[in-house]
Design a protein around this motif. Sequence first.
Motif, PDB file in Angstrom:
ATOM      1  N   SER A 191      36.032  27.978  56.842  1.00 46.28           N
ATOM      2  CA  SER A 191      35.783  28.364  58.237  1.00 46.28           C
ATOM      3  C   SER A 191      36.733  27.610  59.175  1.00 46.28           C
ATOM      4  N   LYS A 192      37.031  26.330  58.856  1.00 44.12           N
ATOM      5  CA  LYS A 192      37.992  25.578  59.643  1.00 44.12           C
ATOM      6  C   LYS A 192      39.381  26.224  59.570  1.00 44.12           C
ATOM      7  N   LEU A 193      39.771  26.634  58.368  1.00 41.94           N
ATOM      8  CA  LEU A 193      41.079  27.278  58.189  1.00 41.94           C
ATOM      9  C   LEU A 193      41.142  28.621  58.912  1.00 41.94           C
ATOM     10  N   ARG A 194      40.049  29.357  58.874  1.00 41.96           N
ATOM     11  CA  ARG A 194      40.027  30.644  59.589  1.00 41.96           C
ATOM     12  C   ARG A 194      40.177  30.443  61.092  1.00 41.96           C
ATOM     13  N   ARG A 195      39.476  29.448  61.633  1.00 42.62           N
ATOM     14  CA  ARG A 195      39.610  29.167  63.070  1.00 42.62           C
ATOM     15  C   ARG A 195      41.044  28.750  63.416  1.00 42.62           C
ATOM     16  N   THR A 196      41.613  27.928  62.560  1.00 41.13           N
ATOM     17  CA  THR A 196      42.996  27.490  62.793  1.00 41.13           C
ATOM     18  C   THR A 196      43.942  28.681  62.719  1.00 41.13           C
ATOM     19  N   ALA A 197      43.745  29.536  61.719  1.00 41.18           N
ATOM     20  CA  ALA A 197      44.600  30.719  61.577  1.00 41.18           C
ATOM     21  C   ALA A 197      44.416  31.654  62.759  1.00 41.18           C
ATOM     22  N   ALA A 198      43.202  31.764  63.257  1.00 37.45           N
ATOM     23  CA  ALA A 198      42.952  32.633  64.401  1.00 37.45           C
ATOM     24  C   ALA A 198      43.649  32.084  65.634  1.00 37.45           C
ATOM     25  N   LEU A 199      43.667  30.786  65.787  1.00 37.85           N
ATOM     26  CA  LEU A 199      44.349  30.193  66.929  1.00 37.85           C
ATOM     27  C   LEU A 199      45.865  30.360  66.819  1.00 37.85           C
ATOM     28  N   ILE A 200      46.386  30.276  65.620  1.00 46.08           N
ATOM     29  CA  ILE A 200      47.823  30.416  65.417  1.00 46.08           C
ATOM     30  C   ILE A 200      48.265  31.862  65.654  1.00 46.08           C
TER      31      ILE A 200
ATOM     32  N   VAL B 272      38.942  38.249  74.356  1.00 48.34           N
ATOM     33  CA  VAL B 272      37.713  37.851  73.637  1.00 48.34           C
ATOM     34  C   VAL B 272      37.626  38.561  72.306  1.00 48.34           C
ATOM     35  N   ALA B 273      38.007  39.871  72.300  1.00 52.32           N
ATOM     36  CA  ALA B 273      37.963  40.638  71.042  1.00 52.32           C
ATOM     37  C   ALA B 273      38.952  40.060  70.042  1.00 52.32           C
ATOM     38  N   SER B 274      40.106  39.590  70.479  1.00 58.03           N
ATOM     39  CA  SER B 274      41.089  39.030  69.563  1.00 58.03           C
ATOM     40  C   SER B 274      40.593  37.713  68.952  1.00 58.03           C
ATOM     41  N   LEU B 275      39.797  36.991  69.702  1.00 54.68           N
ATOM     42  CA  LEU B 275      39.259  35.744  69.160  1.00 54.68           C
ATOM     43  C   LEU B 275      38.170  35.998  68.130  1.00 54.68           C
ATOM     44  N   MET B 276      37.459  37.100  68.265  1.00 57.30           N
ATOM     45  CA  MET B 276      36.349  37.416  67.360  1.00 57.30           C
ATOM     46  C   MET B 276      36.825  38.024  66.056  1.00 57.30           C
ATOM     47  N   ALA B 277      38.007  38.570  66.050  1.00 52.93           N
ATOM     48  CA  ALA B 277      38.490  39.248  64.849  1.00 52.93           C
ATOM     49  C   ALA B 277      38.850  38.310  63.751  1.00 52.93           C
TER      50      ALA B 277
END
Length: 166
Positions: A134-143, A161-166
């Motif tokens: 989950s940490k890696l997914r959040r990091t990847a989402a931020l990148i 907001v939609a891009s952050l949720m995907a």
Amino acid sequence: MPQVTGTHLPSPHPTPLNAHPLLHLSSLFLLPSLPPSHFAEFPMAVLVHGDNPAAPPEELRRLRRMISNRESARRSRARKKRHLEGLRFQLGRLRASNRELAERLAGLAHRSLLVRRDNDGLLAEASALSWQLSKLRRTAALIHRPAPPTPASPHYDLAWVASLMA
């Protein structure tokens, strides 16, 4: 059957009963338990009253009943002995089986303890890996997230907001 004369019991075969010249009812109780075949060659009156064959029928019935009861008791004791031996054999078998089952149970309990310990370790590892994922997914989402929209964009809040949720 040979005729009884005097005080001797005639017999073609020597048996414990005709080894003595007179056999009275009192001596019958001193004999070991004998099968009725030992008594078959002698008239019951001779067994009850020695050389007096004119014994009352009640005495003969009583003596027959006594002999029958002795034989029945002997058979009953033999049955009881066989039954007891069978129960002892069964007890030995059941005790051996119980020991074997107790050993198997102890082995399975130990194996279960080891499996549970492994399972607890795997669950802890799975939880740690899930948290890292989950940490890696959040990091990847931020990148990989799109640049924040400008205030001029009509869908400023919803698209970002939609891009952050995907």
